[in-house]
Design a protein around this motif. Structure first.
Motif, PDB file in Angstrom:
ATOM      1  N   PRO A  64     -10.165 -25.610  14.633  1.00 51.22           N
ATOM      2  CA  PRO A  64      -9.768 -27.221  15.276  1.00 51.22           C
ATOM      3  C   PRO A  64      -9.327 -28.198  14.073  1.00 51.22           C
ATOM      4  O   PRO A  64      -9.605 -27.602  12.723  1.00 51.22           O
ATOM      5  N   PRO A  65      -8.821 -29.375  14.231  1.00 53.88           N
ATOM      6  CA  PRO A  65      -8.301 -30.256  13.125  1.00 53.88           C
ATOM      7  C   PRO A  65      -9.608 -30.523  12.222  1.00 53.88           C
ATOM      8  O   PRO A  65     -10.825 -30.708  12.857  1.00 53.88           O
ATOM      9  N   TYR A  66      -9.444 -30.977  11.251  1.00 51.79           N
ATOM     10  CA  TYR A  66     -10.519 -31.319  10.460  1.00 51.79           C
ATOM     11  C   TYR A  66     -10.977 -32.745  10.958  1.00 51.79           C
ATOM     12  O   TYR A  66     -10.354 -33.765  10.927  1.00 51.79           O
ATOM     13  N   GLN A  67     -12.231 -32.939  11.007  1.00 52.94           N
ATOM     14  CA  GLN A  67     -12.851 -34.348  11.377  1.00 52.94           C
ATOM     15  C   GLN A  67     -14.075 -34.552  10.235  1.00 52.94           C
ATOM     16  O   GLN A  67     -14.783 -33.897   9.911  1.00 52.94           O
ATOM     17  N   PRO A  68     -14.091 -35.784   9.569  1.00 53.79           N
ATOM     18  CA  PRO A  68     -14.893 -36.235   8.801  1.00 53.79           C
ATOM     19  C   PRO A  68     -16.302 -36.154   9.253  1.00 53.79           C
ATOM     20  O   PRO A  68     -16.562 -36.480  10.381  1.00 53.79           O
ATOM     21  N   ARG A  69     -17.004 -36.056   8.356  1.00 53.97           N
ATOM     22  CA  ARG A  69     -18.664 -35.705   8.918  1.00 53.97           C
ATOM     23  C   ARG A  69     -19.084 -37.035   8.829  1.00 53.97           C
ATOM     24  O   ARG A  69     -18.879 -38.193   8.096  1.00 53.97           O
ATOM     25  N   VAL A  70     -19.934 -37.440  10.013  1.00 60.33           N
ATOM     26  CA  VAL A  70     -20.535 -38.602  10.377  1.00 60.33           C
ATOM     27  C   VAL A  70     -21.998 -38.365   9.828  1.00 60.33           C
ATOM     28  O   VAL A  70     -22.663 -37.687  10.267  1.00 60.33           O
ATOM     29  N   LEU A  71     -22.348 -39.380   9.096  1.00 57.88           N
ATOM     30  CA  LEU A  71     -23.871 -39.453   8.712  1.00 57.88           C
ATOM     31  C   LEU A  71     -24.871 -39.639   9.863  1.00 57.88           C
ATOM     32  O   LEU A  71     -24.607 -40.538  10.511  1.00 57.88           O
ATOM     33  N   THR A  72     -25.861 -38.919   9.851  1.00 54.28           N
ATOM     34  CA  THR A  72     -26.867 -39.264  10.804  1.00 54.28           C
ATOM     35  C   THR A  72     -27.765 -40.439  10.382  1.00 54.28           C
ATOM     36  O   THR A  72     -28.064 -40.549   9.180  1.00 54.28           O
ATOM     37  N   PRO A  73     -27.766 -41.399  11.389  1.00 54.02           N
ATOM     38  CA  PRO A  73     -28.688 -42.722  10.969  1.00 54.02           C
ATOM     39  C   PRO A  73     -29.996 -42.489  10.792  1.00 54.02           C
ATOM     40  O   PRO A  73     -30.660 -41.374  11.342  1.00 54.02           O
ATOM     41  N   GLU A  74     -30.735 -43.165   9.913  1.00 56.70           N
ATOM     42  CA  GLU A  74     -31.960 -42.837   9.307  1.00 56.70           C
ATOM     43  C   GLU A  74     -32.841 -43.118  10.631  1.00 56.70           C
ATOM     44  O   GLU A  74     -32.729 -44.453  11.289  1.00 56.70           O
ATOM     45  N   PRO A  75     -33.770 -42.491  10.884  1.00 55.87           N
ATOM     46  CA  PRO A  75     -34.891 -43.096  11.972  1.00 55.87           C
ATOM     47  C   PRO A  75     -35.511 -44.259  11.655  1.00 55.87           C
ATOM     48  O   PRO A  75     -35.915 -44.820  10.270  1.00 55.87           O
ATOM     49  N   PRO A  76     -35.944 -45.208  12.400  1.00 56.13           N
ATOM     50  CA  PRO A  76     -36.584 -46.523  12.092  1.00 56.13           C
ATOM     51  C   PRO A  76     -37.917 -46.196  11.553  1.00 56.13           C
ATOM     52  O   PRO A  76     -38.717 -45.196  11.975  1.00 56.13           O
ATOM     53  N   PRO A  77     -38.521 -47.083  10.926  1.00 54.63           N
ATOM     54  CA  PRO A  77     -39.865 -46.774  10.322  1.00 54.63           C
ATOM     55  C   PRO A  77     -40.907 -46.850  11.338  1.00 54.63           C
ATOM     56  O   PRO A  77     -40.803 -47.549  12.252  1.00 54.63           O
ATOM     57  N   PRO A  78     -42.061 -46.197  11.205  1.00 53.48           N
ATOM     58  CA  PRO A  78     -42.891 -46.163  12.401  1.00 53.48           C
ATOM     59  C   PRO A  78     -43.806 -47.559  12.083  1.00 53.48           C
ATOM     60  O   PRO A  78     -43.641 -48.119  11.153  1.00 53.48           O
ATOM     61  N   PRO A  79     -44.121 -48.073  13.316  1.00 46.95           N
ATOM     62  CA  PRO A  79     -44.684 -49.235  13.341  1.00 46.95           C
ATOM     63  C   PRO A  79     -45.835 -49.439  12.459  1.00 46.95           C
ATOM     64  O   PRO A  79     -46.702 -48.424  12.279  1.00 46.95           O
ATOM     65  N   PRO A  80     -46.381 -50.309  11.685  1.00 50.81           N
ATOM     66  CA  PRO A  80     -47.505 -50.658  10.908  1.00 50.81           C
ATOM     67  C   PRO A  80     -49.095 -50.129  11.718  1.00 50.81           C
ATOM     68  O   PRO A  80     -48.857 -50.763  12.812  1.00 50.81           O
ATOM     69  N   GLU A  81     -49.756 -49.653  10.936  1.00 48.68           N
ATOM     70  CA  GLU A  81     -50.968 -49.553  11.624  1.00 48.68           C
ATOM     71  C   GLU A  81     -51.892 -50.773  11.761  1.00 48.68           C
ATOM     72  O   GLU A  81     -51.811 -51.487  10.669  1.00 48.68           O
ATOM     73  N   PRO A  82     -52.246 -51.135  12.767  1.00 47.47           N
ATOM     74  CA  PRO A  82     -52.928 -52.481  13.020  1.00 47.47           C
ATOM     75  C   PRO A  82     -54.104 -52.400  12.033  1.00 47.47           C
ATOM     76  O   PRO A  82     -54.802 -51.493  11.995  1.00 47.47           O
ATOM     77  N   GLN A  83     -54.283 -53.489  11.532  1.00 46.99           N
ATOM     78  CA  GLN A  83     -55.536 -53.974  10.714  1.00 46.99           C
ATOM     79  C   GLN A  83     -56.757 -54.312  11.396  1.00 46.99           C
ATOM     80  O   GLN A  83     -56.835 -54.735  12.457  1.00 46.99           O
ATOM     81  N   PRO A  84     -57.835 -53.848  10.705  1.00 47.56           N
ATOM     82  CA  PRO A  84     -59.162 -53.981  11.352  1.00 47.56           C
ATOM     83  C   PRO A  84     -59.403 -55.552  11.728  1.00 47.56           C
ATOM     84  O   PRO A  84     -58.927 -56.375  10.724  1.00 47.56           O
ATOM     85  N   ASP A  85     -60.286 -56.037  12.514  1.00 50.03           N
ATOM     86  CA  ASP A  85     -60.632 -57.383  12.987  1.00 50.03           C
ATOM     87  C   ASP A  85     -61.465 -58.063  11.795  1.00 50.03           C
ATOM     88  O   ASP A  85     -61.547 -58.933  11.434  1.00 50.03           O
TER      89      ASP A  85
END
Length: 590
Positions: free
Chosen positions: A480-501
């Motif tokens: 097959p013809p050459y196709q440029p490699r597409v970078l995989t997007p970085e996953p979003p950061p996990p949500p911050p852990e809730p702080q104690p009350d």
């Protein structure tokens, strides 16, 4: 079975049983006879008195005597036994062989002094019997007209086995030379054989005949010096030089001529010089060019003839049949084509021979029964030549090779195209001339690639070296013809852990960070958390994110109460060692 028949059968079995005449057998027989006689002599008194046997049975007596000989060898009268055994053996006048004499000599050699008279007695009798054996074998050679040293040696070996001739390692052999008369006869036959082989060397003009003559020289004259070996080496070299000259000069260079003649010459040169010869390989390439050109010309000439004959036979086979006049015209036209094809077949056989299966198949389609009749005639001629000629004769070896190749080609056609009758003929003659056909098949593969026998290689890949790959690989699907490699997007950061009350920070007096790490910090944190939960009256699970850290100056006042001045009025050393343990982010959920 009657009593006479039983006695006759027992006598026959006893006569067929081989008799042994050696010291141990003589001793066994003497003891057996003595025991039997003693028991017989006491049989009548025992019967009158009504008592049991007082003497052991003869077999038991033999066993007891030999047991006593083994347990107490010092009780054996070796000299008396030796004299008795030698007297019995040497006193035999008929049917005495060397075996008993050798056995008696070997039995007592080393047990008696070397100058004992028994040994001289045995030597004298040994010479008489050995001379008798030698003369008997010599008379047998004369009667059977043995003309070769190998025949005399065969008779000597047979007689030595019958007469019990000793091995070279036996002590008695050193005092007498065996086969004196036969060895003299062998020397005479060697001289005659050398003269005969020298005369045959002149007619040894092929590789096989020279090798056969060399094998006979090694067999008949191998244990002595002869000038024939040097002559055979020179004859072999001269034969090779002559054949290489014929390869380059008989048909010109490059070779030109009829394809059938070139193919036969190529097979003959391969037999004589070997397929590995460079001259034979060059001759083979030129022969293949001539063969392919002749095969192509014959195929192009016969293709329209085959089509025309097939069309005429198709029209004649239609139903309903064509009118009489049209049918007669078709038959005459077909007959004319067949007659011309017969003439063409004769010319093609002269030029191309039976080297091309494709051309022979076209002739089979055109001529049909006439072609098979022609093949039957050629097969009969080749078979008759093979029955009357022999490949062992130098002047007939080439003729046998030529007719064997022709018979192989014709039987192959008959088996493929001849129907049941052709298969029967091919099977019968293939069995009769199996050796000749197998021998020529090896050299037929040079012009017939379809006869190349290639052994199947295993599929496990053990024979392939590392990184092995085929050079001629099949074409695969295009990449097959050459196709440029597409970078995989970085996953979003996990949500911050809730702080104690609720967060509480506590200060521990007189405790350093080194003290918390001295043992197990996790156990200390768990104990502190349990104490806090118990004091505050809350579940232990509510206290999380528990950690220790070093206190920083100034220290914020605690959330509950105030620090008195007495507490801060510590010495500088105590202040430096005081550390707070903060309970960071420790919610107390209520």
């Amino acid at each position: 079975m009657s009593e006479d028949d039983r006695h006759k059968s027992l006598k026959d079995r006893r006569s067929k049983k081989p008799r042994k005449l050696d010291p141990r057998e003589i001793q066994r027989s003497v003891v057996l006879i003595q025991a039997a006689f003693r028991r017989w002599s006491l049989e009548d008194p025992r019967r009158l008195l009504g008592i049991g046997p007082t003497m052991p049975s003869p077999p038991l007596a033999v066993a007891l005597v030999f047991k006593r000989r083994l347990v107490h060898p010092e009780s054996i009268d070796v000299e008396g036994e030796a004299m008795a055994s030698a007297s019995i053996i040497c006193g035999r006048n008929t049917n005495l062989t060397l075996g008993p004499l050798v056995a008696c000599y070997s039995e007592y050699w080393g047990k008696l002094p070397a100058d004992e008279g028994i040994f001289e007695f045995l030597k004298e009798r040994f010479e008489e019997v050995a001379t008798e054996m030698d003369e008997k074998v010599l008379r047998q050679c004369m009667m059977q007209q043995a003309r070769l040293p190998s025949q005399v040696r065969a008779l000597m070996a047979e007689a030595g086995e019958i007469w019990g001739a000793p091995e070279p390692s036996d002590p008695i052999v050193g005092y007498h030379e065996l086969w004196k008369a036969c060895e003299v006869r062998i020397l005479e036959l060697k001289k005659e054989c050398e003269s005969t082989f020298t005369a045959r060397l002149e007619f040894a003009t092929t590789r096989r005949s020279i090798k056969q003559l060399a094998d006979e020289v090694d067999k008949e004259l191998g244990d002595g010096h002869t000038a024939l070996r040097g002559r055979l080496i020179r004859a072999r070299i001269a034969h090779k030089d002559r054949l290489e000259l014929e390869v380059q000069s008989n048909f010109g260079w490059p070779p030109k001529g009829q394809a059938a003649t070139l193919c036969h010459a190529m097979r003959w040169f391969a037999v004589e010089l070997g397929e590995g010869s460079l001259a034979v390989q060059d001759f083979l390439k030129a022969t293949l060019r001539e063969l392919r050109a002749a095969e192509k010309a014959a195929d192009e000439m016969l293709a329209p003839v085959e089509s025309a004959a097939g069309e005429l036979r198709r029209r004649l086979g239609l139903w309903p049949e064509p009118p009489k006049l049209i049918k007669q015209a078709l038959l005459e036209e077909l007959k004319e084509i067949v007659d011309k094809a017969k003439e063409t077949l004769v010319e093609t056989v002269e030029d191309l021979g039976y080297e091309s299966p494709k051309v022979l198949k076209r002739f089979s389609s055109i001529l049909q029964e006439d072609f098979f009749a022609h093949c039957q005639e050629a097969i009969s001629s080749a078979s008759e030549v093979l029955r009357t000629c022999s490949a062992t004769k130098a002047d007939e070896e080439e003729i046998v090779l030529q007719n064997s190749a022709r018979l192989f080609q014709l039987l192959e056609v008959m088996q493929a195209e001849g129907g049941p009758n052709g298969v029967a003929v091919a099977t019968e003659l293939g069995t009769e001339f199996e050796h000749e056909l197998e021998e020529v098949k090896y050299f037929m593969r040079s012009t017939r690639p379809d006869l190349m026998l290639v052994e199947e290689e295993p599929d496990d890949g053990w024979h392939a070296p590392p990184e092995f790959r085929e050079l001629d690989q099949p074409l695969g699907t295009p990449e097959p013809p050459y196709q440029p490699r597409v970078l995989t997007p970085e996953p979003p950061p996990p949500p911050p852990e809730p702080q104690p009350d609720i967060s509480v920070c506590m200060k521990l007096h007189s405790v350093a960070v080194e003290d918390t790490k001295a043992r197990s910090e996790i156990v200390l944190m768990e104990k502190c958390a349990m104490i806090i939960a118990e004091e505050c009256g809350i579940p232990r699970q509510w206290i999380t994110h528990f950690a220790f850290q070093e206190a920083t100056l100034p220290v914020a006042p605690p959330a509950i109460g105030t620090i008195e001045e007495g507490d801060d009025a510590m010495s500088d050393i105590s202040r430096r060692r005081s550390v707070t343990s903060a309970l960071e982010d420790s919610p107390t959920k209520s």
